[in-house]
Design a protein around this motif. Structure first.
Motif, PDB file in Angstrom:
ATOM      1  N   CYS A  37      39.302  38.693  42.283  1.00 42.60           N
ATOM      2  CA  CYS A  37      38.329  39.714  41.919  1.00 42.60           C
ATOM      3  C   CYS A  37      38.060  39.633  40.416  1.00 42.60           C
ATOM      4  O   CYS A  37      39.001  39.597  39.631  1.00 42.60           O
ATOM      5  CB  CYS A  37      38.877  41.097  42.290  1.00 42.60           C
ATOM      6  SG  CYS A  37      37.921  42.459  41.591  1.00 42.60           S
ATOM      7  N   CYS A  40      39.731  43.264  38.807  1.00 38.27           N
ATOM      8  CA  CYS A  40      41.173  43.533  38.770  1.00 38.27           C
ATOM      9  C   CYS A  40      42.013  42.256  38.831  1.00 38.27           C
ATOM     10  O   CYS A  40      43.245  42.322  38.770  1.00 38.27           O
ATOM     11  CB  CYS A  40      41.582  44.488  39.902  1.00 38.27           C
ATOM     12  SG  CYS A  40      41.380  43.796  41.563  1.00 38.27           S
ATOM     13  N   CYS A  62      35.738  45.798  46.370  1.00 37.00           N
ATOM     14  CA  CYS A  62      37.031  45.117  46.317  1.00 37.00           C
ATOM     15  C   CYS A  62      38.081  45.995  46.999  1.00 37.00           C
ATOM     16  O   CYS A  62      38.107  47.215  46.807  1.00 37.00           O
ATOM     17  CB  CYS A  62      37.418  44.858  44.860  1.00 37.00           C
ATOM     18  SG  CYS A  62      39.130  44.340  44.649  1.00 37.00           S
ATOM     19  N   CYS A  65      40.571  47.398  43.702  1.00 34.91           N
ATOM     20  CA  CYS A  65      40.062  48.250  42.620  1.00 34.91           C
ATOM     21  C   CYS A  65      38.775  48.983  43.014  1.00 34.91           C
ATOM     22  O   CYS A  65      38.269  49.787  42.239  1.00 34.91           O
ATOM     23  CB  CYS A  65      39.838  47.428  41.357  1.00 34.91           C
ATOM     24  SG  CYS A  65      38.529  46.204  41.515  1.00 34.91           S
TER      25      CYS A  65
HETATM   26 ZN   LIG Z   1      39.237  44.153  42.395  1.00 30.03          ZN
END
Ligand SMILES: [Zn+2]
Length: 278
Positions: A37, A40, A62, A65
């Motif tokens: 990601c 994060c 995601c 996060c």
């Molecule tokens: Zn994330």
């Protein structure tokens, strides 16, 4: 069954294209590290990385996060899947399908990177040139004009692979050469670089894969798309006249159309425009 394979295979390739689009302009490796990601930095497990399905299942966020995942990822995957189906309808599943899917996938990557950064990375275009020559030799499509032209300069060529090789080299010279000429003329006349030399290398690649006639068709269609869509865009967004258009994006779209329908378009043109005039 085969059409499902074509779609799914092209989707998975599309997922890899997203990685190339993000990483190639930054000179990052496209194989390591594994997908993570961007917010994060958590690794994305395989079940969250399934083309289109994961995007829908995760609600475009995601898992960790909850940051939004750009709609562009599933769109690129879907676009590639769609191209995979169109190629299947044109060529069936075979070596041609795989080679042209690779070519069209490269065009999708170039088109998107040109929109993002106004560059066409050398690793794709320059490698694309020699891969295109090899692919032409493998496919060895018929080129009735080449043996005739060679006979005209006093050489008898009958080997289909040699003919395909000559056609591919001619494609590089005509595709790249024409754009080089335009870029050079533009630079001399107006003193500004109206077209990057990335476009020249890209058209050399298109010529290597498709040969001179389809490379010319690509330049014609690309210029048409560029002037119509580009000018409308500048008008609509009130950009300045010097706004730099991503010409590579238009060329890429034109090249995909040339792969799919180029032969028919050229035949249609000959039947409608040239035959009646004779
Ligand atoms: Zn994330």
């Amino acid at each position: 069954m085969e059409i499902a394979f074509a779609f799914v295979f092209a989707l998975v390739v599309g997922s890899f294209l997203n990685v190339c689009i993000i990483r190639l302009p930054q000179n990052l490796s496209i194989s390591v590290p594994r997908s993570h990601c961007p917010k994060c930095k958590k690794l994305i497990p395989w079940y969250d990385n399934i083309p289109i399905l994961s995007y829908v299942a995760l609600g475009a966020r995601c898992r960790h996060c909850k940051k939004k995942i750009a709609l562009r990822y599933p769109l690129i995957e879907a676009l590639n899947g769609f191209v995979g189906i169109l190629l299947y309808l044109q060529f069936g599943i075979g070596i041609e399908w795989f080679i042209f899917l690779g070519f069209c996938s490269a065009m999708v990557v170039l088109a998107t990177i040109d929109i993002d950064h106004r560059i066409l990375p050398d690793p794709i275009t320059l490698n694309g040139i020699w891969i295109g020559v090899l692919a032409s030799i493998v496919l060895a499509p018929s080129h009735p004009l080449i043996p005739r032209a060679m006979r005209w300069i006093g050489m008898e060529v009958t080997n289909p692979r040699l003919i395909a090789f000559i056609a591919s080299i001619l494609g590089i010279v005509v595709g790249g050469g024409l754009l080089w000429f335009v870029a050079e003329a533009y630079l001399r006349l107006r003193g500004i670089e109206g077209m990057g030399f990335g476009d020249v290398k890209m058209m050399a690649m298109v010529g290597a894969f498709l040969g001179a006639p389809l490379a010319l068709l690509t330049i014609m269609l690309g210029s048409l798309f560029g002037s119509v869509i580009g000018l409308a865009f500048i008008q609509f967004n009130r950009k300045s006249r010097n706004y730099e258009l991503p010409f590579g994006t238009f060329l890429a779209a034109a090249a995909i159309i040339a792969v799919l329908y180029g032969e028919q378009l050229i035949q249609l043109y000959i039947d409608r425009m040239i035959r009646p005039a004779l």
